[in-house]
Design a protein around this motif. Structure first.
Motif, PDB file in Angstrom:
ATOM      1  N   LYS A 155       2.027  17.034   8.243  1.00 28.51           N
ATOM      2  CA  LYS A 155       2.270  18.728   7.120  1.00 28.51           C
ATOM      3  C   LYS A 155       2.527  17.799   5.911  1.00 28.51           C
ATOM      4  O   LYS A 155       2.194  17.949   4.670  1.00 28.51           O
ATOM      5  CB  LYS A 155       2.736  19.730   7.532  1.00 28.51           C
ATOM      6  N   VAL A 156       3.716  16.390   5.632  1.00 27.59           N
ATOM      7  CA  VAL A 156       4.329  16.100   5.236  1.00 27.59           C
ATOM      8  C   VAL A 156       3.329  15.545   4.313  1.00 27.59           C
ATOM      9  O   VAL A 156       3.362  15.727   2.994  1.00 27.59           O
ATOM     10  CB  VAL A 156       5.964  15.332   5.736  1.00 27.59           C
ATOM     11  N   ILE A 157       2.849  14.660   4.892  1.00 26.88           N
ATOM     12  CA  ILE A 157       1.858  14.109   3.839  1.00 26.88           C
ATOM     13  C   ILE A 157       0.892  14.088   2.940  1.00 26.88           C
ATOM     14  O   ILE A 157       0.456  14.312   1.906  1.00 26.88           O
ATOM     15  CB  ILE A 157       1.043  12.909   5.585  1.00 26.88           C
ATOM     16  N   ARG A 158       0.416  15.614   3.996  1.00 19.73           N
ATOM     17  CA  ARG A 158      -0.599  16.500   3.459  1.00 19.73           C
ATOM     18  C   ARG A 158      -0.062  16.538   2.039  1.00 19.73           C
ATOM     19  O   ARG A 158      -0.360  17.246   0.570  1.00 19.73           O
ATOM     20  CB  ARG A 158      -1.389  17.643   3.935  1.00 19.73           C
ATOM     21  N   SER A 159       1.081  17.226   1.859  1.00 21.53           N
ATOM     22  CA  SER A 159       1.650  17.827   1.155  1.00 21.53           C
ATOM     23  C   SER A 159       2.452  16.950  -0.272  1.00 21.53           C
ATOM     24  O   SER A 159       2.190  17.572  -1.646  1.00 21.53           O
ATOM     25  CB  SER A 159       3.478  18.566   1.872  1.00 21.53           C
ATOM     26  N   GLY A 212       0.901  -1.215  -0.044  1.00 23.37           N
ATOM     27  CA  GLY A 212      -0.511   0.118   0.052  1.00 23.37           C
ATOM     28  C   GLY A 212       1.326   0.993  -0.286  1.00 23.37           C
ATOM     29  O   GLY A 212       2.293   1.450  -0.353  1.00 23.37           O
ATOM     30  N   CYS A 213       0.228   1.953   0.478  1.00 22.29           N
ATOM     31  CA  CYS A 213       0.560   3.509   0.448  1.00 22.29           C
ATOM     32  C   CYS A 213       1.580   3.724   1.734  1.00 22.29           C
ATOM     33  O   CYS A 213       0.606   3.653   3.118  1.00 22.29           O
ATOM     34  CB  CYS A 213      -0.753   4.403  -0.255  1.00 22.29           C
ATOM     35  N   SER A 214       2.720   3.878   1.358  1.00 18.80           N
ATOM     36  CA  SER A 214       3.352   4.299   2.986  1.00 18.80           C
ATOM     37  C   SER A 214       2.710   5.981   3.919  1.00 18.80           C
ATOM     38  O   SER A 214       3.177   5.423   5.285  1.00 18.80           O
ATOM     39  CB  SER A 214       5.195   4.928   3.052  1.00 18.80           C
ATOM     40  N   PHE A 215       2.705   6.620   3.125  1.00 19.22           N
ATOM     41  CA  PHE A 215       2.502   7.628   3.293  1.00 19.22           C
ATOM     42  C   PHE A 215       0.885   7.586   4.145  1.00 19.22           C
ATOM     43  O   PHE A 215       0.402   8.093   5.321  1.00 19.22           O
ATOM     44  CB  PHE A 215       1.717   8.456   2.160  1.00 19.22           C
ATOM     45  N   LEU A 216      -0.038   6.918   3.266  1.00 17.39           N
ATOM     46  CA  LEU A 216      -1.536   6.175   3.853  1.00 17.39           C
ATOM     47  C   LEU A 216      -1.592   5.705   5.367  1.00 17.39           C
ATOM     48  O   LEU A 216      -2.512   5.454   6.455  1.00 17.39           O
ATOM     49  CB  LEU A 216      -2.431   5.922   3.176  1.00 17.39           C
ATOM     50  N   ASN A 217      -0.177   4.262   5.057  1.00 10.46           N
ATOM     51  CA  ASN A 217      -0.253   3.617   6.261  1.00 10.46           C
ATOM     52  C   ASN A 217       0.253   4.577   7.023  1.00 10.46           C
ATOM     53  O   ASN A 217       0.085   4.036   8.222  1.00 10.46           O
ATOM     54  CB  ASN A 217       1.453   2.937   5.988  1.00 10.46           C
ATOM     55  N   ILE A 218       1.414   5.457   7.159  1.00 10.21           N
ATOM     56  CA  ILE A 218       1.886   6.058   8.733  1.00 10.21           C
ATOM     57  C   ILE A 218       0.861   7.001   9.063  1.00 10.21           C
ATOM     58  O   ILE A 218       0.677   7.624  10.475  1.00 10.21           O
ATOM     59  CB  ILE A 218       3.049   7.060   8.263  1.00 10.21           C
ATOM     60  N   LEU A 219      -0.024   7.765   7.470  1.00 13.43           N
ATOM     61  CA  LEU A 219      -1.357   8.535   8.934  1.00 13.43           C
ATOM     62  C   LEU A 219      -2.017   8.109   9.435  1.00 13.43           C
ATOM     63  O   LEU A 219      -2.424   8.190  10.255  1.00 13.43           O
ATOM     64  CB  LEU A 219      -2.086   8.871   7.346  1.00 13.43           C
ATOM     65  N   SER A 220      -2.415   6.388   8.642  1.00 16.12           N
ATOM     66  CA  SER A 220      -3.149   5.591   9.918  1.00 16.12           C
ATOM     67  C   SER A 220      -2.641   5.513  11.498  1.00 16.12           C
ATOM     68  O   SER A 220      -3.437   5.264  12.528  1.00 16.12           O
ATOM     69  CB  SER A 220      -3.802   4.973   9.331  1.00 16.12           C
TER      70      SER A 220
END
Length: 178
Positions: free
Chosen positions: A117-121, A98-106
């Motif tokens: 902020k970095v994930i959103r960017s 999956g997506c590292s960004f969404l995984n970390i976001l969760s």
């Protein structure tokens, strides 16, 4: 042997992506990187700082891979359709991680403002790229949302089936917009 900072980042690229943020401890990174604790903290003040650098490097890697994958496309429609093929390629390459960004976001609380902020960017940069190619906010956002949902659902079901179906939907959306 590479420099300590490089080893830490290379190790983190693997561990954060495969195990996630919360399941990867500083001590494991230090041990797997073959660096001292002092050396780790000389290069990174905290795990959060390391996470931000991971997200930046992961984005650069992922976007570069995407651009290489779709580089032969002759039309905007073909670029978008190949981008869904890219998701299939990455799922097979990375075993539906999956997506590292969404995984970390969760995994992280809302108090970790800098990471959010970095994930959103990075997500905004991808969304903006979709819009730049299509120059139609509504259509590009629709395809962007389908793209992101394909990443999540393919990870959930460990299957590319919905990506293939979505690709057909996107093709119809692109054809009807012309």
């Amino acid at each position: 042997m590479s420099k300590p900072r490089e080893r830490i980042l290379n190790t983190t690229m693997i561990l954060f992506h495969q195990q996630g943020y919360n399941n990867t401890g500083i001590n494991q990174i230090i041990e797997d990187s073959a660096v001292s604790k002092a050396s780790f903290y000389q290069h990174f003040k905290s795990k959060d700082d390391l996470c931000i650098e991971f997200l930046d490097k992961r984005y650069a890697y992922w976007i570069s891979e995407l651009e290489n994958f779709i580089s032969g496309a002759q039309t905007v429609e073909e670029r978008f359709l190949k981008s869904f093929d890219f998701l299939i390629f990455m799922n097979e390459k990375e075993n539906f991680r999956g997506c590292s960004f969404l995984n970390i976001l969760s995994e992280i609380p809302s108090e970790k403002v800098e990471i959010h902020k970095v994930i959103r960017s990075h997500k905004k940069a991808l969304r903006d790229a979709f819009n730049k190619d299509l120059k139609d906010d509504m259509l590009s956002d629709h395809i962007y949302l389908l793209f992101e949902s394909c990443i999540v659902t393919s990870q959930l079901y460990r299957s590319n089936e919905l990506i293939k179906k979505t690709k057909s939907i996107v093709q119809g959306l692109l054809l009807s917009s012309c």
